[in-house]
Design a protein around this motif. Structure first.
Motif, PDB file in Angstrom:
ATOM      1  N   ASN A 197      -1.492 -12.841   8.751  1.00  0.00           N
ATOM      2  CA  ASN A 197      -0.538 -13.857   9.182  1.00  0.00           C
ATOM      3  C   ASN A 197      -1.183 -15.230   9.313  1.00  0.00           C
ATOM      4  O   ASN A 197      -0.651 -16.111  10.001  1.00  0.00           O
ATOM      5  CB  ASN A 197       0.108 -13.441  10.501  1.00  0.00           C
ATOM      6  CG  ASN A 197       1.173 -12.386  10.283  1.00  0.00           C
ATOM      7  OD1 ASN A 197       2.238 -12.660   9.764  1.00  0.00           O
ATOM      8  ND2 ASN A 197       0.858 -11.156  10.657  1.00  0.00           N
TER       9      ASN A 197
ATOM     10  N   GLN B 112       9.529  -9.021  18.857  1.00  0.00           N
ATOM     11  CA  GLN B 112      10.206  -9.847  19.859  1.00  0.00           C
ATOM     12  C   GLN B 112      11.717  -9.913  19.675  1.00  0.00           C
ATOM     13  O   GLN B 112      12.452 -10.014  20.648  1.00  0.00           O
ATOM     14  CB  GLN B 112       9.609 -11.248  19.863  1.00  0.00           C
ATOM     15  CG  GLN B 112       8.165 -11.207  20.332  1.00  0.00           C
ATOM     16  CD  GLN B 112       7.537 -12.575  20.442  1.00  0.00           C
ATOM     17  OE1 GLN B 112       8.021 -13.539  19.854  1.00  0.00           O
ATOM     18  NE2 GLN B 112       6.461 -12.660  21.182  1.00  0.00           N
TER      19      GLN B 112
ATOM     20  N   THR C  37      -2.062  -9.390  24.792  1.00  0.00           N
ATOM     21  CA  THR C  37      -0.771 -10.020  25.060  1.00  0.00           C
ATOM     22  C   THR C  37      -0.937 -11.531  25.101  1.00  0.00           C
ATOM     23  O   THR C  37      -0.201 -12.281  24.466  1.00  0.00           O
ATOM     24  CB  THR C  37      -0.238  -9.515  26.408  1.00  0.00           C
ATOM     25  OG1 THR C  37      -0.219  -8.105  26.377  1.00  0.00           O
ATOM     26  CG2 THR C  37       1.133 -10.042  26.670  1.00  0.00           C
TER      27      THR C  37
ATOM     28  N   SER D 233       8.275  -6.560  23.133  1.00  0.00           N
ATOM     29  CA  SER D 233       8.022  -7.971  22.863  1.00  0.00           C
ATOM     30  C   SER D 233       6.544  -8.300  22.807  1.00  0.00           C
ATOM     31  O   SER D 233       6.118  -9.091  21.983  1.00  0.00           O
ATOM     32  CB  SER D 233       8.671  -8.836  23.940  1.00  0.00           C
ATOM     33  OG  SER D 233      10.041  -8.615  23.976  1.00  0.00           O
ATOM     34  N   PHE D 234       5.752  -7.706  23.718  1.00  0.00           N
ATOM     35  CA  PHE D 234       4.388  -8.183  23.873  1.00  0.00           C
ATOM     36  C   PHE D 234       3.324  -7.157  23.513  1.00  0.00           C
ATOM     37  O   PHE D 234       2.152  -7.480  23.480  1.00  0.00           O
ATOM     38  CB  PHE D 234       4.175  -8.686  25.299  1.00  0.00           C
ATOM     39  CG  PHE D 234       5.085  -9.823  25.644  1.00  0.00           C
ATOM     40  CD1 PHE D 234       4.948 -11.048  25.014  1.00  0.00           C
ATOM     41  CD2 PHE D 234       6.101  -9.662  26.564  1.00  0.00           C
ATOM     42  CE1 PHE D 234       5.802 -12.099  25.308  1.00  0.00           C
ATOM     43  CE2 PHE D 234       6.953 -10.696  26.867  1.00  0.00           C
ATOM     44  CZ  PHE D 234       6.803 -11.914  26.234  1.00  0.00           C
ATOM     45  N   VAL D 235       3.707  -5.915  23.288  1.00  0.00           N
ATOM     46  CA  VAL D 235       2.713  -4.930  22.878  1.00  0.00           C
ATOM     47  C   VAL D 235       2.935  -4.541  21.422  1.00  0.00           C
ATOM     48  O   VAL D 235       2.010  -4.458  20.637  1.00  0.00           O
ATOM     49  CB  VAL D 235       2.757  -3.689  23.795  1.00  0.00           C
ATOM     50  CG1 VAL D 235       1.736  -2.669  23.340  1.00  0.00           C
ATOM     51  CG2 VAL D 235       2.483  -4.100  25.242  1.00  0.00           C
ATOM     52  N   GLU D 236       4.206  -4.330  21.056  1.00  0.00           N
ATOM     53  CA  GLU D 236       4.507  -3.913  19.691  1.00  0.00           C
ATOM     54  C   GLU D 236       4.882  -5.079  18.786  1.00  0.00           C
ATOM     55  O   GLU D 236       5.308  -4.878  17.651  1.00  0.00           O
ATOM     56  CB  GLU D 236       5.642  -2.870  19.704  1.00  0.00           C
ATOM     57  CG  GLU D 236       5.224  -1.570  20.347  1.00  0.00           C
ATOM     58  CD  GLU D 236       6.411  -0.722  20.782  1.00  0.00           C
ATOM     59  OE1 GLU D 236       7.505  -0.893  20.213  1.00  0.00           O
ATOM     60  OE2 GLU D 236       6.249   0.096  21.700  1.00  0.00           O
ATOM     61  N   TYR D 237       4.776  -6.314  19.284  1.00  0.00           N
ATOM     62  CA  TYR D 237       5.031  -7.501  18.465  1.00  0.00           C
ATOM     63  C   TYR D 237       6.434  -7.508  17.863  1.00  0.00           C
ATOM     64  O   TYR D 237       6.621  -7.975  16.753  1.00  0.00           O
ATOM     65  CB  TYR D 237       4.042  -7.575  17.294  1.00  0.00           C
ATOM     66  CG  TYR D 237       2.602  -7.812  17.648  1.00  0.00           C
ATOM     67  CD1 TYR D 237       2.240  -8.386  18.849  1.00  0.00           C
ATOM     68  CD2 TYR D 237       1.597  -7.491  16.754  1.00  0.00           C
ATOM     69  CE1 TYR D 237       0.906  -8.613  19.157  1.00  0.00           C
ATOM     70  CE2 TYR D 237       0.262  -7.711  17.054  1.00  0.00           C
ATOM     71  CZ  TYR D 237      -0.071  -8.274  18.259  1.00  0.00           C
ATOM     72  OH  TYR D 237      -1.369  -8.501  18.534  1.00  0.00           O
TER      73      TYR D 237
ATOM     74  N   PRO E  18       4.817 -11.003  13.901  1.00  0.00           N
ATOM     75  CA  PRO E  18       3.973 -11.029  15.090  1.00  0.00           C
ATOM     76  C   PRO E  18       3.698 -12.425  15.634  1.00  0.00           C
ATOM     77  O   PRO E  18       3.354 -12.568  16.793  1.00  0.00           O
ATOM     78  CB  PRO E  18       2.685 -10.366  14.627  1.00  0.00           C
ATOM     79  CG  PRO E  18       2.744 -10.317  13.153  1.00  0.00           C
ATOM     80  CD  PRO E  18       4.165 -10.384  12.760  1.00  0.00           C
TER      81      PRO E  18
ATOM     82  N   PHE F  62       9.187  -5.369  27.725  1.00  0.00           N
ATOM     83  CA  PHE F  62       7.812  -5.871  27.696  1.00  0.00           C
ATOM     84  C   PHE F  62       7.023  -5.212  26.562  1.00  0.00           C
ATOM     85  O   PHE F  62       6.324  -5.881  25.799  1.00  0.00           O
ATOM     86  CB  PHE F  62       7.143  -5.595  29.048  1.00  0.00           C
ATOM     87  CG  PHE F  62       5.671  -5.880  29.064  1.00  0.00           C
ATOM     88  CD1 PHE F  62       5.197  -7.177  29.189  1.00  0.00           C
ATOM     89  CD2 PHE F  62       4.748  -4.858  28.951  1.00  0.00           C
ATOM     90  CE1 PHE F  62       3.847  -7.450  29.184  1.00  0.00           C
ATOM     91  CE2 PHE F  62       3.390  -5.117  28.953  1.00  0.00           C
ATOM     92  CZ  PHE F  62       2.941  -6.416  29.068  1.00  0.00           C
TER      93      PHE F  62
ATOM     94  N   GLN G  52      -1.868 -13.099  21.639  1.00  0.00           N
ATOM     95  CA  GLN G  52      -0.758 -13.173  20.698  1.00  0.00           C
ATOM     96  C   GLN G  52       0.206 -14.292  21.071  1.00  0.00           C
ATOM     97  O   GLN G  52       0.633 -15.070  20.221  1.00  0.00           O
ATOM     98  CB  GLN G  52      -0.018 -11.842  20.663  1.00  0.00           C
ATOM     99  CG  GLN G  52       1.003 -11.776  19.554  1.00  0.00           C
ATOM    100  CD  GLN G  52       2.319 -11.244  20.038  1.00  0.00           C
ATOM    101  OE1 GLN G  52       2.387 -10.547  21.055  1.00  0.00           O
ATOM    102  NE2 GLN G  52       3.374 -11.568  19.353  1.00  0.00           N
TER     103      GLN G  52
END
Lengths: 413, 306
Positions: free
Chosen positions: A99, B274, A71, B268-272, B57, B265, A74
């Motif tokens: 990316n 957002q 987290t 947004s922050f685990v599965e990218y 991502p 959460f 990223q």
């Protein structure tokens, strides 16, 4: 009013400028940051060794626990504040590399005359995208059959050996299970790297086609690799998924509640440090299915593409992948270093365990299955396979649904 | 559009005379305003913009209009999370009557008054993560003391936080427990504001303790109850930490017990994802605003400002 806003903005700008002005010094010592999630002591030794050879470069270790690591990384990469060097795993690599978040390393590797053949080939392949390299392998891990000698002796079952097959594990699991004592023969968690990815390969199936375009879950052979685990749960020879959600499978093994555990080489140090456990457990190679196989996975040191000091960073990355760094890591027993012929020190660092088994498996190691967006179908695996483990669906039903979902996701990549 | 222009025109005309003082006033509030702007308004606008985009991502995004919202409407997980948040909130609200009774009991005893308050307040000052960890152990299906206690009376308890059918209820009970302290303090302060003369007068009129509580204390306490109710609903709808710590990623109960913020959460922050997560957050914000507005409407009917 405009004057006030202007004044406020100038003040803010001055503040921001003040914060970043320290970075512009060119000739003085340069500071790199190195993001990791564990092995703090060993990594500090590597940093010290590098700093001793490069007095102009300082390296600051940033340890973020596993649960927050990805987290933070990223968010950091998005905001331009990611560490200069950091650990990367195969299932995340393509997302970062495609990316353009990673510093290409091919020229540096060529200039330094590094022969990539000193690393296990599946590892190099795992971290190659479109023929480009972004780092050097740090370490690797394979999976072994850990077992509790005490529980085997108590049940009068012979200890596992290198020539065990699935049938022997199944028979032993039945004999070792003792409901009244709360002891199970084996744990069958819904675990990729340590669990079903190994047995899928052993059954001759695949998780994903070699070109990364199609799911392998509709293959009956793949499903046989899943059925192996589901049977343990259904027969009551393993704790249920819910029990393992409450108490991690590895913790159940450490507590002496479980006799056999398919576990990674990375657990060796943890089991060894547990003095109560050290003398009770040992390890051997994974039992053979249709064929022999183990998942081979590992950490790669990579650099952040937007690092302010790419030159020093490349130097640091090459050092981390080199022979000296490998030897330092092997001696502490933290991991199996990826560099050729440096692994023996790791094996002898914990003489109580038959660690050689993990190295014996390298020739038939299979690469950890990934695609451009692995995280998406990894979630499908968890959601779709759980009903099979819980006995709510048959394996072909659950795996068939998973194959459809995964193919849909792969088509979008 | 026209109303806005006339409105600001009026304002400009009116503010012409006291121009200097308003500048100084603005200077005084500027730090607070800057904070509000930088920490709330700008991120909120950013989130809204994000919710209209498909994101990669690492922050690259393309405008996709209302696609994310359409996707939400057809997402079974979203509705499940909404239901879980509602269930959690409803159960935590059951803690308010308990808090009222406890606050009244504490208020009625003369000795160790503050000691009780401190004891009930302890969970509030404890780190939520620590609270979650301890309760996770208590709830452990095999080794937890809850199931051991139940075992003594012959009940075979479930895996409280691993069984998707019961996990959200188990977490809600902890929610009650952690919110009790704050509520008791606020309600206790309200109780101290109830004039003694009124209570004396009512007892002279022949009211027993129960009648006195219902007819005198409760109406006078209603502003405090309203305050506690509003705060509880808002914080319950935003619950994340307990689920994250007590159930966590990869648990068998994870998808069954996820709440709105937990899902946000994850997305947004685990599965990218957002943009999708942002849409989820905006829906939650709207929902909280509506619920709060409705409450302020309804309070006219039952809150008594003596």
């Amino acid at each position: 009013m405009r004057k006030w806003i202007a004044a406020a903005m100038v003040a803010t700008m001055a503040l921001v400028a003040g914060c970043s002005s320290t970075d512009s010094a060119d000739d003085g010592p340069v500071t790199l940051t190195y993001g990791v999630w564990s092995q703090e002591e060993t990594m500090q030794k590597l940093v010290d060794a590098f700093q001793a050879q490069n007095p102009n470069v300082k390296v600051k270790l940033q340890v973020n626990p596993w649960t927050d690591y990805w987290t933070k990384l990223q968010v950091g990469a998005q905001g331009g504040t990611a560490p200069d060097a950091f650990w990367m795993l195969g299932d995340r690599f393509q997302t970062y590399a495609s990316n353009k978040q990673l510093l290409p390393l091919d020229d540096a590797i060529k200039q330094a005359n590094i022969d990539l053949a000193v690393y296990p080939k599946p590892l190099v392949d795992l971290f190659t995208l479109d023929g480009k390299h972004y780092g050097l392998p740090k370490d690797f891990d394979t999976i072994g059959l850990w077992y509790n000698k005490q529980l085997f002796d108590a049940a009068g079952v012979k200890h596992p050996t290198a020539d065990w097959t699935w049938a022997e594990v199944q028979a032993a699991a039945a004999k070792l299970t003792n409901k009244s004592a709360g002891v199970y023969g084996i744990t069958a968690p819904l675990n990729r790297q340590e669990g079903f990815y190994n047995t899928i390969a052993q059954a001759g199936g695949s998780v994903i086609s070699s070109d990364g375009k199609k799911s392998g879950y509709d293959d009956p052979k793949t499903q046989a690799g899943l059925q192996y685990w589901v049977d343990f749960v259904r027969k009551g020879h393993s704790p249920t998924l819910q029990q393992m959600a409450d108490t991690e499978a590895v913790a159940q093994f450490e507590n002496g509640k479980v006799a056999m555990y398919y576990g990674g080489s990375f657990y060796a140090q943890r089991f060894h440090e547990n003095t109560a456990l050290r003398s009770k457990v040992d390890v051997t190679v994974l039992p053979k299915g249709e064929t022999r196989a183990t998942v081979i996975n590992g950490i790669q040191n990579v650099g952040y593409a937007k690092s302010k000091h790419p030159e020093q960073l490349r130097k640091f990355l090459l050092f981390l992948g080199g022979e000296e760094a490998a030897k330092i890591q092997a001696a502490t027993g933290a991991v199996i270093p990826a560099y050729k012929d440096t692994q023996q020190a790791w094996v002898t660092s914990m003489p109580e365990f038959n660690l050689k088994a993990f190295l014996d498996e390298i020739p038939y190691g299979v690469v950890y299955p990934v695609s451009a967006n692995t995280a998406v179908w990894n979630k499908f695996e968890e959601d779709s396979l759980a009903p099979a483990w819980e006995g709510k669906q048959s394996v072909p039903e659950a795996a068939g649904k998973l194959a459809r979902e995964m193919n849909e996701a792969l088509a979008k990549e | 559009m026209t109303t806005i222009t006339t409105g600001s025109g009026v304002a400009r005309r009116r503010s012409r005379t006291p121009r200097k003082p308003s500048l100084i006033g603005l200077a005084y509030v500027a730090p607070a305003l800057a904070g509000l702007l930088a920490l709330y308004i700008v991120p909120l606008a950013g989130t809204f913009q994000l919710s209209l985009s498909e994101t990669g991502p690492f922050g690259d995004s393309t405008f996709t209009g209302l696609d994310n919202y359409r996707r939400l409407a057809g997402d079974a997980d979203f509705w499940l999370a909404l239901r879980n948040s509602a269930t959690y909130t409803a159960i935590v609200l059951l803690g308010i009557p308990i808090a009222v009774v406890l606050a009244a009991l504490i208020h009625s005893v003369d000795r160790f008054n503050n000691l009780y308050r401190v004891l009930f307040f302890l969970p509030v000052v404890t780190l939520p993560v620590a609270v979650g960890m301890v309760w996770r152990y208590i709830y452990n299906g095999e080794f937890g003391i809850l199931n051991q206690a139940l075992g003594l009376v012959g009940i075979d308890g479930p895996n409280w936080v691993a069984d998707p059918a019961v996990a959200i209820y188990a977490v809600s009970v902890v929610g009650i427990w952690t919110s009790l302290g704050t509520n008791i303090i606020i309600l206790g302060a309200g109780l101290r504001g109830v004039p003694k003369e009124l209570l004396e007068a009512s007892s002279m009129d022949g009211a027993g303790p129960v009648r006195q509580f219902v007819s005198v204390t409760l109406p006078l306490l209603s502003p405090s109850i309203f305050f506690v109710l509003t705060l509880s609903i808002i914080s319950s709808l935003q619950m994340f930490d307990l689920i994250y710590v007590m159930i966590g990623r990869g648990s068998t109960a994870e998808s069954g017990a996820q709440t709105m913020v937990y899902r946000f959460f994850q997305q947004s922050f685990v599965e990218y994802d957002q943009g999708y997560g942002a849409a989820n957050a905006i829906v939650l914000l709207t929902l909280i605003m509506i619920v709060t507005a409705v409450q302020f409407r309804l309070q006219r009917k039952w809150v008594f400002y003596g």
